[in-house]
Design an enzyme around this catalytic site. Structure first.
Site, PDB file in Angstrom:
ATOM      1  N   ASP A   1     114.281 -91.493-104.502  1.00 44.54           N
ATOM      2  CA  ASP A   1     113.935 -91.323-103.098  1.00 44.54           C
ATOM      3  C   ASP A   1     115.134 -90.798-102.309  1.00 44.54           C
ATOM      4  OD1 ASP A   1     112.388 -91.542-100.802  1.00 44.54           O
ATOM      5  OD2 ASP A   1     112.971 -93.614-100.433  1.00 44.54           O
TER       6      ASP A   1
ATOM      7  N   GLU B   1     112.989 -86.581-104.556  1.00 47.86           N
ATOM      8  CA  GLU B   1     112.481 -86.337-103.219  1.00 47.86           C
ATOM      9  C   GLU B   1     113.676 -85.837-102.399  1.00 47.86           C
ATOM     10  OE1 GLU B   1     110.665 -88.304 -99.236  1.00 47.86           O
ATOM     11  OE2 GLU B   1     112.491 -88.931-100.216  1.00 47.86           O
TER      12      GLU B   1
END
Length: 345
Positions: free
Chosen positions: A28, A81
């Protein structure tokens, strides 16, 4: 930058794959790791030893993480991401990349959700939002993410963004999912999207499975199931997913009718799939699309099928090319729908 910290993190990553046999890992907010000045005002960060804003320790860690993971688990994957234009996120470490298997295509997600949320009468003014993603689609190995981030915090569900009356909302959703499956890049659809959940996702409640009592929601579930089957069965839709040679635009300039058409290509010369997407509620008959091969083209998927809740407008299973300087099809293009055609072998 501390050895004991990086050792712990890499060991933790490997543990999940070794002990629990998961398929891969998503990292993330990679941008917040890569940039020393990420979300920091001037004077609140210290440049690296070369005077730049790149976090060299984070870069080295991510490269080590991917190198060790793929050395131990070559069939696994990793996804970043990463929301900026940092180069070579999904390129091998030995070629200067970060070594991830894939990068989330955040730009595609933002642009296309903005487009599909517009009333069809206004979409011609946003035509470029569909086209723009193909300018960079092959710079990385991309995943097209309709993820958990897009169905929380007041953003509404994916279905909740669709404009129009009930029929149009479901038709828009069918078109959007079909567009995603025809578009280059791997597919990611968060839970609930496959049944057109109308409310936002809530981690304290189960999904709204009761919606499958209604035919339109059943239709979305059937559509996603059939798109997955089609994606596996048609080589042109997956074999050259991250290669520019696997894609060719055919129609890009029909903004007034909200129509796009392109060709997906597989390794074999005749492994081709024509995708035609109509983002307007109008039916277009005798719509001309150039194709590479003369002969019959089979309509292998139509999101306007009554099986999915559509109006059953289509091409009765197949279309014959029209003779001329170059072969072309004259198609019946259904409203708010996508059709997929392959040449008859």
């Amino acid at each position: 930058g501390r050895t004991e910290v990086t050792n712990f993190l890499v060991s933790n990553a490997l543990f999940w794959l070794e002990r629990y046999a998961i398929d891969g890992l998503r990292v993330d907010a990679v941008a917040s790791m890569l940039y020393l000045d990420y979300s920091r005002p001037p004077g609140a960060w210290i440049p690296n030893q070369y005077g730049g804003r790149e976090n060299i320790e984070a870069i080295n860690f991510l490269r080590r993480f991917n190198t060790e993971l793929f050395a131990r688990f070559p069939q696994a994957t990793t996804a970043a991401e990463e929301s900026t234009a940092w180069p070579q996120v999904s390129r091998p470490v030995e070629f200067g990349g970060l070594g991830f298997g894939y990068k989330w295509n955040m730009g595609w997600m933002h642009d296309t959700l903005n487009y599909i949320s517009k009333d069809p009468i206004h979409r011609k003014y946003h035509h470029g939002e569909i086209l723009f993603g193909l300018h960079y689609a092959f710079s990385e190995n991309f995943i097209l993410p309709l993820s958990h981030d897009e169905v929380v915090h007041g953003k509404r569900s994916i279905f909740g963004r669709m404009p129009g009356d009930e029929w149009q909302r479901f038709a828009n959703l069918r078109t959007y999912y079909s567009f995603m499956f025809g578009h280059p890049g791997k597919k990611l659809l968060f839970m609930g999207g496959e049944i057109a959940q109308s409310r936002e996702w809530n981690h304290d409640q189960s999904l709204d499975w009761h919606l499958l009592e209604y035919k339109y929601h059943q239709g979305i579930q059937a559509l996603v199931r059939d798109l997955n089957r089609l994606y596996r069965a048609v080589p042109a839709l997956h074999q050259m997913d991250c290669d520019q040679a696997g894609f060719e635009w055919l129609i890009t300039d029909d903004a007034n009718r909200n129509v796009f058409a392109w060709l997906r290509k597989g390794f074999d010369e005749h492994a081709r799939c024509l995708v035609v997407v109509n983002f307007s509620p109008n039916v277009y008959r005798n719509y001309r699309v150039p194709v590479p091969f003369a002969g019959k083209w089979k309509e292998v998927f139509n999101s306007d099928s009554a099986h999915y809740g559509g109006t059953n407008v289509g091409n009765i299973g197949e279309v014959q090319t029209v003779a001329g300087k170059a072969p072309e099809l004259r198609l019946t293009v259904p409203p708010l729908a996508a059709i997929f055609l392959v040449p008859e072998s």
